[in-house]
Structures are given as C-alpha cells and as structure tokens.
Design an enzyme around this catalytic site. Structure first.
Site, short mmCIF file in Angstrom:
data_model
loop_
_atom_site.label_atom_id
_atom_site.label_comp_id
_atom_site.label_asym_id
_atom_site.label_seq_id
_atom_site.Cartn_x
_atom_site.Cartn_y
_atom_site.Cartn_z
N GLY A 115 0.82 -1.19 0.00
CA GLY A 115 0.00 0.00 0.00
C GLY A 115 0.86 1.25 0.00
O GLY A 115 1.80 1.37 0.79
N HIS A 445 -4.80 -21.39 47.58
CA HIS A 445 -3.62 -22.17 47.98
C HIS A 445 -3.79 -23.61 47.54
O HIS A 445 -4.86 -24.19 47.70
CB HIS A 445 -3.45 -22.12 49.51
CG HIS A 445 -2.36 -23.01 50.01
ND1 HIS A 445 -1.03 -22.68 49.91
CD2 HIS A 445 -2.41 -24.25 50.61
CE1 HIS A 445 -0.29 -23.65 50.42
NE2 HIS A 445 -1.11 -24.61 50.86
#
Length: 467
Positions: A115, A445
């Site tokens: 482009g 945990h």
C-alpha cells in the site's frame, strides 16, 4: 474504484485489531497486507512461532533434566528439530487462518499488495505481479510494524549471520551460537537452542541483560540462564561479524577496549527492531519520520495529515504486540466518537524464557531517579508449596510502593507463569490499589499467585508469612 470509511495498512496485531474494531463500530473497512498471510511479524515470524519453539524446547529440556525425579524414566532421548519447526509452522498456519476467519466474519475487505499513498485519501495497492489498483478512503491507519535492527559491521546475510526470522527455521541445531544482544528476542531464542544442547554465548553492550527492566530481574535471569550453560559477555561493543563459510567470527571490544573474538556456527543479531515504513509514500502526504524512523503522532495517534493515524511499532513507545492492539482499538473508538484511554505506564512487558520474566509500572531505578520515597517487598518462589510441587522454584516477586501512600508503583517478577501472574499487578495498578489492598484479597492455595500477596505483605512492613 472501491471507497472505504477506513483503510488499515498492515495486518499485524495492531492492524487487524484496529480493522475489526472499526468494522464492529459500523465503518466500511479494508485492510492492506503485502504478504500472502495476515498477522504480521507477531503471528508469522515473531510472538507465536517463537513461543511454539520455546514450549517444544522446554518439553525436551524437562524430559532430559527433571522427568527422572518425577518418576519418569526415558531412554535414548533426542530432539528432532525438524519436527519442532514443523509443529511451529502448523501453529502459525492455524493462527493466521484464524485471522482470515475474523476478516470474513467482520466483512472486512482484504487487499494483498504494497500500500502506497497517492494522496491522503487515495492508496495505490501493488500486488506481487506488479498489478495496481487504487482505493479511496476517508481515514487511514498505518500499522506497518517493524523489522529486525542491526548496526554497521553486523549486517545479516541470512545464512550464518541471521536475524530472529531465520533463527525460527534453521535446518540444524547449532553446536555453538553467538547472540548479539541481551534483550528479549536474543534471550528467548538463545534459550531455545541452549535447551537443545547448543553452546550459547551472549555479547551485550550494556552492563546487564534485559537492561530496560528492573535490575533485580536482570540479575535473577542471568542466574537462571547460566544454569542452561549460557555464557554472558557484558559491556562488549561488537565491531564486525564475518561469515567464514562454515561459521562466523565476531570481533568486539571488551570493557577495557581490548579486542576479543568469538567463533561459532551462527551469529544471531538481536539488537532490537526498527520501524518499517518502506514504500508507504509518506512524502506524498507530507508525513515525516524522526531520526529513529518513527512516524510522529499527537496524543490521539494522529499524524500531520489530519485523516491519517499511525499505531504500533511505527510510532514511539515499546514495540509490543499488545501495545499495538491497544492503540488500534483506541484509534477506532476515537474515530467513532467514543472516549477511550491508554495508560502507557501499565502496559506489561514479558520475557518468555523459563521461568518467565514480567513487569508493569516503574523500575526501582526510575522511582529513585524521580525522588519518590518508596518501599520494596519481595518474596522468593522457592518458598511456595506450589513451586516445590512443580519443581519451579527459581525466581521472585518484587513489589515497589509509595512509602507515604502505599500505592503500588511497580510489580516485577521472575517465575513460573509470570506472564499470566503480572495481570494481577496490572489490574491493581489500574485501580490505584495499595499493597494493603492486595494483602486483604484471598489468594487460593497452593498457587504461584500467593507469591504476589506475600510480596505485598513484605512491602507493607515485612510481614510476609512464609519467609
């Protein structure tokens, strides 16, 4: 001649995300890509393929070094690098096809070719056969990304003197590899080959690896990579790299300005990346670049041409895929009349070695330079039950807070899944949380995330529980 509300040049993470968001907001959108596949550097020769090889090499390394202690015995273990590369290519192909799907889903026209601006509302697209077509557009977003950088004397020949692109598809596992540059790209790819048995030696100009990150992270990562038998030469300035036919010779000046040489099979030049704007025809729309090749933009990412915007690696700031994505979304929403925002201080950085390194916010040195009174809390990963269970005991979490307000100013970590854990720091800092806020949140945990809470505890008054 086709007419669009918005045309995006470049289909990397910034470009394709910008195009999708524009389409979602009702704009008739086109995207221009010079290569056959969408996705840019990140998907084709960057983030995605490098992570695929990192994962494959880590599996091999674990099988070779830690499976036995898990009660898994293997015989005649060896890497098949061609299969690793083949798998990497499949991952890339699947990911790029996913972008094709998203373009179709959002009714975005894809134009393959280079482009180039004819004027600020006209873009010429030239395909591989040299055929040209023009498109008219109201607005343009430049998202053409970057390419590997190099300095005089280390010009890649793509055979023995290679960039990250070639390093992703070598035909062999080198016996020895010299890496110029101790940043993210060099260390990630260097660790891939070190895990597979290559003798890797890093030559770095600065006095530490990952020099833009908190110095604690550089020190810890050095320890980790030395266990992979990687060698480091700091404060070395490379003078030249020569391809000898069957290998390379790297000549450098050491910290005492004494000339030293390094020999290897290949030399990976990994001294960063530079903006890529070749062929855009910026001169036709009055857009200039800085001496670093960056396109100048204002706070809205708007260039000197009022209808043209630029994002990602072609503008200032960290060259990160997710930074480009944020900017692509920002411009799209700005054009739609919304009020988006980007906090550049809270864009996280990650090094995908193992363990991973991740950071958000300011480094300790930056905070010190600003004259801010601060506290530092840290917690070693080896003190976590989850880390001991998985064997990932290397690393730590470091949290820096404002001494007067307890607001979190920076989070830095090296450890298992740090790339994912860092988002706890990003979210906390986005809402201007204090270390005490993190302490008061229950963390499951056993998890790696407990290290974040314990580091916050340490920052609030040396009250970490497990050290």
């Amino acid at each position: 001649m086709s007419k669009y509300d918005i045309t995006v040049i470049g289909s990397g993470p910034g470009g394709y995300v910008a195009a999708i968001r524009c389409a979602q907001l009702g704009m008739k959108t086109a995207i221009i890509e010079k290569y056959d596949t969408l996705g840019g550097t990140c998907l084709n020769v960057g983030c995605i393929p490098s992570k695929a090889l990192l994962d494959s090499s880590e599996h091999f390394h674990n099988a070779n070094h830690s499976f036995e202690e898990h009660g898994i015995e293997l015989e005649n273990l060896k890497p098949d690098f061609s299969k690793m590369v083949e798998r990497k290519n499949k991952v890339v192909d699947q990911t790029c096809k996913g972008i094709d799907f998203l373009m179709d889903k959002n009714k975005i026209d894809v134009l393959h070719g280079v482009g180039s601006f004819v004027d600020k509302n006209t873009i010429k697209v030239t395909d591989k056969k040299g055929q040209e077509k023009e498109v008219k557009t109201d607005k343009v977003i430049i998202a053409t990304g970057s390419k590997p950088n190099y300095f005089k004397g280390m010009e890649p020949d793509k055979e023995r003197i290679i960039t990250s692109t070639e390093a992703l598809s070598l035909k062999e596992i080198p016996k020895k590899l010299i890496v110029i540059g101790g940043g993210v790209i060099g260390l990630e790819l260097g660790s891939v080959y070190a895990r597979l048995g290559t003798a890797v030696e890093v030559v770095e100009f600065a006095d530490s690896i990952i020099p833009t990150m908190d110095k604690t992270m550089g020190k810890e990562l050095t320890k980790v990579l030395k266990k992979l038998k990687m060698k480091f030469n700091m404060k070395h300035k490379v003078q030249k790299v020569e391809n000898t036919g069957k290998g390379v010779v790297v000549t450098a000046l050491d910290k005492k300005d004494k000339e030293v040489t390094f020999e290897a099979d290949y030399c990976l030049v990994a001294v960063g990346r530079k903006p890529y704007t070749d062929g855009l025809g910026l001169e036709n729309v009055g857009i200039k670049t800085t001496d670093r090749g960056q396109i100048e933009v204002n706070e809205d990412l708007q260039t000197s041409a009022d209808n043209i915007y630029a994002i990602g690696d072609v503008v200032k700031g960290a060259m990160l895929a997710h930074k480009a994505e944020e900017e692509g979304t920002f411009v799209a929403e700005k054009l739609a009349g919304q009020i988006p925002h980007i906090n550049y201080n809270l864009i996280p950085g990650v090094v995908y070695t193992w363990p991973e390194v991740a950071a958000v916010g300011k480094t300790e040195q930056e905070i010190k330079d600003e004259g801010i009174s601060y506290n530092v809390g840290s917690f070693p990963m080896k003190a976590l039950g989850r880390s001991r269970a998985s064997g990932d005991i290397q690393g730590l979490v470091k949290i820096i807070t404002n001494k007067d307000t307890d607001e979190i100013l920076g989070v830095h970590m090296i450890g298992a899944r740090a790339a994912d854990l860092i988002m706890e720091g990003v979210v906390a800092m986005e809402y201007r949380a204090s270390a005490e806020d993190l302490v008061r949140m229950s963390h499951p945990h056993p998890t790696y995330s407990e290290a974040v809470r314990e580091a916050a505890m340490d920052a609030t008054g040396k009250r970490a529980i497990h050290i």
